[in-house]
Design a protein around this motif. Structure first.
Motif, PDB file in Angstrom:
ATOM      1  N   PRO A   1       0.827  -1.218   0.000  1.00 40.17           N
ATOM      2  CA  PRO A   1       0.000   0.000   0.000  1.00 40.17           C
ATOM      3  C   PRO A   1       0.857   1.262   0.000  1.00 40.17           C
ATOM      4  CG  PRO A   1      -0.845  -1.593   1.577  1.00 40.17           C
ATOM      5  CD  PRO A   1       0.467  -2.123   1.105  1.00 40.17           C
ATOM      6  N   ALA A   2       0.611   2.153  -0.960  1.00 38.82           N
ATOM      7  CA  ALA A   2       1.389   3.390  -1.060  1.00 38.82           C
ATOM      8  C   ALA A   2       0.642   4.375  -1.947  1.00 38.82           C
ATOM      9  CB  ALA A   2       2.774   3.108  -1.635  1.00 38.82           C
ATOM     10  N   GLU A   3       0.998   5.643  -1.803  1.00 36.85           N
ATOM     11  CA  GLU A   3       0.384   6.702  -2.602  1.00 36.85           C
ATOM     12  C   GLU A   3       1.156   6.978  -3.881  1.00 36.85           C
ATOM     13  OE1 GLU A   3      -2.494   8.167  -1.931  1.00 36.85           O
ATOM     14  OE2 GLU A   3      -2.733   6.954  -0.109  1.00 36.85           O
ATOM     15  N   THR A   4       2.457   6.665  -3.864  1.00 37.19           N
ATOM     16  CA  THR A   4       3.307   6.977  -5.011  1.00 37.19           C
ATOM     17  C   THR A   4       4.152   5.776  -5.393  1.00 37.19           C
ATOM     18  OG1 THR A   4       5.089   7.809  -3.588  1.00 37.19           O
ATOM     19  CG2 THR A   4       3.461   9.418  -4.374  1.00 37.19           C
ATOM     20  N   VAL A   5       4.639   5.812  -6.623  1.00 37.29           N
ATOM     21  CA  VAL A   5       5.548   4.791  -7.139  1.00 37.29           C
ATOM     22  C   VAL A   5       6.975   5.154  -6.752  1.00 37.29           C
ATOM     23  CG1 VAL A   5       6.535   3.836  -9.258  1.00 37.29           C
ATOM     24  CG2 VAL A   5       4.070   4.170  -9.070  1.00 37.29           C
ATOM     25  N   SER A   6       7.771   4.167  -6.421  1.00 37.74           N
ATOM     26  CA  SER A   6       9.196   4.384  -6.218  1.00 37.74           C
ATOM     27  C   SER A   6       9.944   3.170  -6.748  1.00 37.74           C
ATOM     28  CB  SER A   6       9.519   4.637  -4.749  1.00 37.74           C
ATOM     29  OG  SER A   6       9.053   3.588  -3.929  1.00 37.74           O
ATOM     30  N   PHE A   7      11.227   3.344  -7.003  1.00 37.38           N
ATOM     31  CA  PHE A   7      12.031   2.224  -7.478  1.00 37.38           C
ATOM     32  C   PHE A   7      13.475   2.401  -7.052  1.00 37.38           C
ATOM     33  CE2 PHE A   7      12.052   5.318 -10.935  1.00 37.38           C
ATOM     34  CZ  PHE A   7      13.384   5.348 -11.346  1.00 37.38           C
ATOM     35  N   GLN A   8      14.172   1.279  -6.989  1.00 35.87           N
ATOM     36  CA  GLN A   8      15.569   1.266  -6.577  1.00 35.87           C
ATOM     37  C   GLN A   8      16.367   0.472  -7.610  1.00 35.87           C
ATOM     38  OE1 GLN A   8      15.885   0.402  -2.447  1.00 35.87           O
ATOM     39  NE2 GLN A   8      18.110   0.564  -2.356  1.00 35.87           N
ATOM     40  N   VAL A   9      17.544   0.981  -7.934  1.00 37.77           N
ATOM     41  CA  VAL A   9      18.416   0.353  -8.922  1.00 37.77           C
ATOM     42  C   VAL A   9      19.763   0.088  -8.277  1.00 37.77           C
ATOM     43  CG1 VAL A   9      19.512   0.583 -11.183  1.00 37.77           C
ATOM     44  CG2 VAL A   9      17.252   1.603 -10.781  1.00 37.77           C
ATOM     45  N   GLY A  10      20.309  -1.093  -8.509  1.00 36.34           N
ATOM     46  CA  GLY A  10      21.629  -1.406  -7.986  1.00 36.34           C
ATOM     47  C   GLY A  10      22.529  -1.946  -9.078  1.00 36.34           C
ATOM     48  N   TYR A  11      23.659  -1.284  -9.295  1.00 31.64           N
ATOM     49  CA  TYR A  11      24.667  -1.745 -10.249  1.00 31.64           C
ATOM     50  C   TYR A  11      25.785  -2.457  -9.490  1.00 31.64           C
ATOM     51  CZ  TYR A  11      22.656   1.311 -13.886  1.00 31.64           C
ATOM     52  OH  TYR A  11      21.828   1.910 -14.799  1.00 31.64           O
ATOM     53  N   LYS A  12      26.263  -3.572 -10.008  1.00 37.07           N
ATOM     54  CA  LYS A  12      27.376  -4.270  -9.381  1.00 37.07           C
ATOM     55  C   LYS A  12      28.596  -3.349  -9.340  1.00 37.07           C
ATOM     56  CE  LYS A  12      25.527  -8.284  -8.454  1.00 37.07           C
ATOM     57  NZ  LYS A  12      25.639  -9.453  -9.348  1.00 37.07           N
ATOM     58  N   ALA A  13      29.223  -3.299  -8.159  1.00 37.63           N
ATOM     59  CA  ALA A  13      30.358  -2.406  -7.943  1.00 37.63           C
ATOM     60  C   ALA A  13      31.427  -3.138  -7.143  1.00 37.63           C
ATOM     61  CB  ALA A  13      29.907  -1.142  -7.197  1.00 37.63           C
ATOM     62  N   PRO A  14      32.678  -2.712  -7.258  1.00 36.48           N
ATOM     63  CA  PRO A  14      33.765  -3.415  -6.574  1.00 36.48           C
ATOM     64  C   PRO A  14      33.810  -3.114  -5.086  1.00 36.48           C
ATOM     65  CG  PRO A  14      34.632  -1.501  -7.718  1.00 36.48           C
ATOM     66  CD  PRO A  14      33.179  -1.617  -8.106  1.00 36.48           C
TER      67      PRO A  14
END
Length: 468
Positions: free
Chosen positions: A284-297
């Motif tokens: 349940p939420a009022e807004t959309v959100s997203f998370q992105v993760g790039y492989k890093a050393p």
């Protein structure tokens, strides 16, 4: 994660102001000044004098005297985090963060805080993927109190069945609050679970609920014996004290605690990622959100300093690229940020976007990709690069302005970099980053096939059932 403190005495609050923590394991960044030039005097072993001692049981002690105020900070930095766990006992490191305040051989349950606070002290702790750390801020004439309290829990923590069970319920409730019923917690958990398939960063710091339900007392006792031994800990004492006197006290308090066989190193069998991974979280939420993760050393790569610079360029301040493109000009997002922290093993470079009501994740990801693509292709401008360097340098210097901040940084560098002296090279490493370094590392890291995207799909709150 940071322990939620109890109510504190007035003196404890005063000490907190004098020696507040400057760098947390949390993702929140300190306020950044809009620096226009390098700040502060040169940071060298001569300007920040540190002594390193090792007791016969393998306990490492770092000391830094600063007589500016009559207060000290004492860190106990255990080289154990969630990466040292295994499936079946995930969350046990964070669990012991709680248990360390629940009594030991000579300190009854729930008395640790009372004793510390009655002596004007303040304590807190956090658990991370790589470490578990505790600290106390206290008046310098009460140092023996923390040495006695902390050596007792290292040597003989109370692990009675009823205490273990009670605190486990507290940890479960924390998981419900900070992960199961928190959007950021849900996204972060799914991001790491999806991005890593054979790395110990796959599971969350708080642990899987199924594991918390089934960890046994024997597993707890064995985990504590190996990972909370003196040879797996770094003590850091900073502030108003005499090193020779303090070391005699530390030797008396900690020297007789026996060393244990070193823990087996975590197994990291993570294969190369060869395609973008996506996941959805319905909540349940009022807004959309997203998370992105790039492989890093991890820390073994010198490019971690460049990644700090890239993160600053992307999200430090209102003039940053993400804020300008998604929040100010694009008017599609409420916030857009990035996060990178140097870790022991390969990790993620993270980006987080919360969209405005009515805007979609697809719109936000397209705008984010445009920012990343432009940075990878052209690199930053000279002005952006200098601004990022100045902000990083200013933030780093600021983190060394308190006893607590110095202690945390010394422990972090001694553990993660393997030598606290790496701290003295940090500013030079930031200053040495070039435009070409930024372009090269951006092209290497920001590859679509090496990223994971987790999107929040808002749901309506379930309607209450009508009762007759």
């Amino acid at each position: 994660m940071r322990r939620v403190p109890h109510a504190r005495l007035a003196l404890a609050l005063a000490l907190l102001l004098a020696a507040a923590p400057a760098l947390a394991a949390a993702k929140a960044k300190p306020a950044r000044p809009s620096a226009a030039a390098p700040v502060g005097p040169a940071l060298t072993p001569a300007t920040l004098k540190v002594e390193r001692h090792t007791l016969k049981n393998g306990l490492v002690v770092l000391t830094h005297e600063d007589h500016s105020v009559p207060a000290c900070t004492f860190w106990q930095w255990y080289k154990v985090g969630s990466r040292d766990e295994r499936p079946g006992i995930t969350g046990i490191s964070h669990y012991f963060e709680h248990m360390m305040f629940n009594g030991s051989k000579n300190v009854p349950p729930k008395e640790y805080d009372k004793i510390l606070e009655s002596n004007g002290g303040y304590s807190n702790a956090f658990t991370d993927r790589d470490m578990t750390a505790y600290y106390e801020d206290i008046a310098s004439d009460r140092l023996e109190v923390v040495f006695r309290l902390d050596s007792d829990r290292m040597a003989a923590l109370s692990l009675l069945p009823e205490q273990l069970k009670s605190e486990l319920e507290v940890v479960k409730e924390e998981r419900r609050l900070r992960t199961d019923n928190d959007i950021a917690g849900l996204l972060d958990e799914q991001l790491y679970a999806g991005a890593f398939v054979a790395s110990p960063y796959h599971w969350p710091v708080v642990g899987w609920m199924g594991d918390l339900n089934h960890i046994t007392r024997d597993e707890m006792i064995e985990y504590f014996r190996i990972h909370y031994a003196p040879n797996n800990c770094i003590l850091v004492l900073t502030g108003d004290f005499d090193t020779a006197t303090a070391m005699r006290q530390i030797e008396d308090a900690f020297g007789a605690i026996p060393a244990q066989p070193p823990p087996a190193p975590p197994v990291d069998s993570e294969p190369e990622q060869k395609g973008e991974r996506r996941a959805e979280v319905h909540y349940p939420a009022e807004t959309v959100s997203f998370q992105v993760g790039y492989k890093a050393p991890g820390v073994a790569s010198g490019d971690v300093y460049v990644l700090d610079v890239l993160s600053s360029i992307l999200s430090d301040g209102e003039s940053s690229r993400l804020h300008q493109a998604l929040v100010y000009q694009g008017q599609m997002a409420l916030s857009a940020s990035s996060f990178f922290r140097t870790r022991l093993a390969p990790t993620l470079f993270e980006l987080y976007v919360e969209m405005k009501p009515g805007r979609t994740a697809e719109e936000g990801l397209k705008a984010l990709d445009a920012v990343i693509d432009t940075l990878s292709k052209n690199g930053p401008t000279e002005r952006e690069l200098q601004k990022a360097k100045n902000l990083l340098e200013a933030g780093f210097v600021k983190s060394l302005k308190t006893n607590n901040g110095v202690g945390e940084q010394l422990a972090f560098y001694e553990h993660v970099f393997g030598d606290y002296n790496a701290l003295f090279r940090t500013i030079d490493r930031y200053r040495a980053v070039t435009l070409e370094d930024c372009r090269r590392v951006a092209q290497q890291i920001f590859q679509p096939q090496r990223r994971t995207v987790v999107t929040l799909k808002p749901e309506s709150e379930p309607s209450a059932q009508a009762h007759p």
